[in-house]
Design a protein around this motif. Structure first.
Motif, PDB file in Angstrom:
ATOM      1  N   PHE A  46       0.807  -1.215   0.000  1.00  0.00           N
ATOM      2  CA  PHE A  46       0.000   0.000   0.000  1.00  0.00           C
ATOM      3  C   PHE A  46       0.840   1.264   0.000  1.00  0.00           C
ATOM      4  N   CYS A  47       2.143   1.095  -0.175  1.00  0.00           N
ATOM      5  CA  CYS A  47       3.024   2.236  -0.404  1.00  0.00           C
ATOM      6  C   CYS A  47       3.071   2.574  -1.899  1.00  0.00           C
ATOM      7  N   TYR A  48       2.396   1.733  -2.726  1.00  0.00           N
ATOM      8  CA  TYR A  48       2.488   1.876  -4.180  1.00  0.00           C
ATOM      9  C   TYR A  48       1.094   1.838  -4.814  1.00  0.00           C
ATOM     10  N   ASP A  49       0.955   2.577  -5.920  1.00  0.00           N
ATOM     11  CA  ASP A  49      -0.244   2.421  -6.735  1.00  0.00           C
ATOM     12  C   ASP A  49       0.182   2.095  -8.159  1.00  0.00           C
ATOM     13  N   LEU A  89       0.010   3.509 -15.326  1.00  0.00           N
ATOM     14  CA  LEU A  89      -0.935   2.522 -15.829  1.00  0.00           C
ATOM     15  C   LEU A  89      -2.371   2.955 -15.564  1.00  0.00           C
ATOM     16  N   ALA A  90      -2.624   3.414 -14.344  1.00  0.00           N
ATOM     17  CA  ALA A  90      -3.971   3.874 -13.990  1.00  0.00           C
ATOM     18  C   ALA A  90      -4.378   5.075 -14.836  1.00  0.00           C
ATOM     19  N   ALA A 136      -8.280   1.591 -10.279  1.00  0.00           N
ATOM     20  CA  ALA A 136      -8.969   2.225  -9.155  1.00  0.00           C
ATOM     21  C   ALA A 136      -7.996   2.790  -8.125  1.00  0.00           C
ATOM     22  N   ASP A 137      -8.383   3.903  -7.519  1.00  0.00           N
ATOM     23  CA  ASP A 137      -7.632   4.416  -6.384  1.00  0.00           C
ATOM     24  C   ASP A 137      -7.764   3.425  -5.234  1.00  0.00           C
ATOM     25  N   LEU A 138      -6.918   3.586  -4.210  1.00  0.00           N
ATOM     26  CA  LEU A 138      -6.825   2.595  -3.145  1.00  0.00           C
ATOM     27  C   LEU A 138      -8.147   2.382  -2.421  1.00  0.00           C
ATOM     28  N   ASP A 139      -8.854   3.461  -2.109  1.00  0.00           N
ATOM     29  CA  ASP A 139     -10.112   3.323  -1.368  1.00  0.00           C
ATOM     30  C   ASP A 139     -11.163   2.573  -2.189  1.00  0.00           C
ATOM     31  N   ARG A 154      -2.984  -6.980  -4.328  1.00  0.00           N
ATOM     32  CA  ARG A 154      -3.553  -6.574  -5.617  1.00  0.00           C
ATOM     33  C   ARG A 154      -3.307  -7.609  -6.706  1.00  0.00           C
ATOM     34  N   LYS A 155      -3.094  -8.839  -6.273  1.00  0.00           N
ATOM     35  CA  LYS A 155      -2.975  -9.938  -7.229  1.00  0.00           C
ATOM     36  C   LYS A 155      -4.289 -10.111  -7.991  1.00  0.00           C
ATOM     37  N   CYS A 156      -4.195 -10.624  -9.211  1.00  0.00           N
ATOM     38  CA  CYS A 156      -5.377 -10.874 -10.034  1.00  0.00           C
ATOM     39  C   CYS A 156      -6.390 -11.737  -9.295  1.00  0.00           C
TER      40      CYS A 156
END
Length: 568
Positions: A132-135, A139-140, A154-157, A512-514
């Motif tokens: 969660f230190c990365y987005d 790509l987004a 998507a953003d983290l929330d 955030r794995k598939c």
């Protein structure tokens, strides 16, 4: 459905769109443009002397040094030869520089520097230990106009909220029901091939066909039925929706491989013809999805997650993921978010499966003894009945072929991350013991291609050896890596990042794995097993004629043309 796969539209920012790709078997693919051609083998380490670098190369390096040269400390630097990055997929150059500079290095290019990671210890830190230190970074930004707030951009929330809703949808009974869908769609492709053979166009009991195009059609049909209960029937026909789907897929790939995001400029969507077509295609798909969502909501049967996961899917009229998401109590969501979710799965789950099947056949065709071994297993396990999960569990060698194809030709070859705050990366194998400080905003390329072909973590990394996944591997000299151990993930049907301690990342890793990894693997296994049960397959020409191009995933330049004949 490899949702990491879009990580599916993994950006290769320096490659231009070129090389028309022809798919006679799939009219919707005609006129598609691809990236510059590269043979299927990487070149050796790039040893272009600095003195031979051109004016463009030197200007790019100077600009990097001025604007970002000191921001990443003592990290090894691969000074960007801009001219090296044109004419072949980016991941080949990243591999060459990996062998030269190590598992973590800075790629200096123009006004920006990127950190390239080719090490499982560092990948584990980024994807799982400090996820969660990365987005998704750039790509987004690329995917948002297409996928909105779907799981990938998507953003983290939003991601946390939607992940909790979507993940339960891929439960065991749903996956078992989907095996019937995989079989039904695969049998369409088998029947089409049998019809082509019957026509006897070549005077013999075989046909020459582009299997990559056929696999693309097959994967689209599976996604349509399995995710939102829509039968594209793209194996046998063409429709405006199918054309729009392919148009959107191509635009997603175009945006992932074009350096300048010109589509964000004012009035572009009305002035540039391809952007007008893209928005027209998007409207066709969105209208179709809106209609499906409306129909699903009109027949909603609200229930708790536990009850939904115990449904008798064999008797359910529309056993789709959309049905699950609409019926889930407490998961009310506006139609736009639901549409974004479906669009993400459509884009992410389509070309990846087609690519896995393409490269599996490509590899088997060059290894006749392995193809015969696979066919013998299929013959011993499958009857004329519809394939079920118990049979798939017995198809061990077929499953290993699929994952070995994913190792050699990962889909996608790169994952993109951006640091949201300062972090300290481990040094990795043979890296700096003290690790590497990276500032907030640093863009990172996780090179899955490098990880999967690393000579430090794999024996004979360029060889096609499905059996390798059955044998434990431990190297005591690599501090911090637990090695490869099939027993580390008991009950897993397929090798994964846990078994390989992040040296094998076919679907990413960490939170955030598939979410659709088992869906994607099982559909590939069913399709390959049924193909090998009925047919012998050989390449029409030499393997060297099958040229590699890449964008969102790794493709052929002009299709995988094969001679397909009935088995005797």
């Amino acid at each position: 459905m490899a949702i990491t796969a879009a990580t599916a539209a993994t950006p290769h920012p320096w490659q231009a769109d070129a090389s028309p790709r022809r798919h006679a078997a799939c009219p919707a693919l005609r006129g598609r443009r691809r990236l510059p051609v590269v043979r299927c083998q990487s070149s050796s380490v790039d040893d272009k002397p600095k003195s031979k670098r051109g004016l463009l190369d030197n200007a790019s390096n100077l600009l990097t040094n001025l604007l970002s040269g000191g921001s990443l400390g003592a990290m090894p630097v691969a000074e960007g030869a801009v001219t090296d990055l044109f004419g072949r997929p980016l991941f080949f150059s990243l591999y060459d520089w990996f062998l030269e500079h190590g598992s973590v290095y800075k790629l200096a290019f123009g006004p920006k520097a990127f950190v390239v990671v080719s090490d499982p210890i560092v990948a584990r830190h980024i994807l799982r230990e400090n996820a969660f230190c990365y987005d998704k970074g750039v790509l987004a930004e690329i995917l948002k106009p297409i996928m909105g707030k779907g799981l990938i951009p998507a953003d983290l929330d939003t991601w946390k909220q939607r992940r909790k809703v979507i993940t339960p949808g891929f439960h065991a009974l749903f996956i078992e029901a989907m095996v019937g869908v995989f079989t039904k769609c695969s049998e369409r492709t088998i029947f089409k091939l049998e019809e082509l053979i019957e026509r006897g166009e070549h005077g013999e009991k075989y046909t020459i066909v582009d299997l990559e195009a056929e696999f693309s059609n097959l994967a689209l049909d599976i996604i349509g039925l399995g995710v939102f209960n829509f039968d594209f029937d793209s194996v046998t026909k063409e429709s405006p929706v199918i054309k729009a789907v392919y148009g959107t897929l191509f635009e997603a790939e175009h945006r992932s491989t074009f350096y300048i995001p010109y589509w964000n400029l004012p009035l572009t969507r009305w002035i540039v013809p391809r952007q007008r077509k893209f928005h027209s295609d998007l409207k066709v798909i969105n209208d179709c999805l809106d209609s499906l969502i409306k129909n699903a909501k009109e027949t909603r049967q609200e229930a708790d997650v536990e009850k939904l996961q115990q449904r008798d899917y064999s008797s359910l009229k529309d056993a789709s993921l959309l049905r699950f998401l609409v019926d889930m109590r407490g998961a009310d969501v506006d139609d736009r978010q639901l549409r974004d979710d479906l669009m993400t799965m459509l884009i992410a789950g389509h070309e990846t499966t087609a690519a896995v099947l393409t490269w599996s056949v490509f590899l088997l065709a060059q290894n006749p003894s392995k193809m015969r071994k696979a066919q013998a297993e299929v013959d011993s396990v499958l009857s004329n009945e519809t394939i079920n999960v118990d049979q798939l569990k017995k198809l061990e060698y077929i499953r290993l072929i699929i994952v070995e194809a994913l190792r050699l030709y990962p889909q996608p070859p790169l994952l993109i991350r951006r640091a949201l705050r300062p972090d300290k990366l481990p040094g990795g194998y043979n890296g700096a013991k003290e690790g590497y400080e990276i500032p907030a905003g640093t863009d990172i390329f996780l090179s899955i291609y490098n990880l999967h072909r690393s000579p430090y973590f794999w024996d004979r990394p360029d060889e096609f050896e499905p059996e390798r996944f059955s044998v434990p591997k431990k190297d005591e000299s690599i501090e911090g890596w637990a090695g490869f151990d099939p027993d580390r993930s008991p009950g897993a049907m397929y090798p994964n990042e846990i078994i390989a301690d992040f040296a094998f990342l076919p679907f990413g890793g960490g939170p955030r794995k598939c979410v659709g990894d088992q869906f994607a693997l099982l559909e590939s296994t069913v399709a390959l097993a049924l193909l090998l049960q009925k047919f012998d397959v050989e390449l029409r020409g030499s393997p060297d004629e099958v040229e590699m191009v890449t964008g969102a995933t790794i493709h052929t330049k002009s299709g995988l043309w094969c001679r397909v004949r009935r088995r005797t």
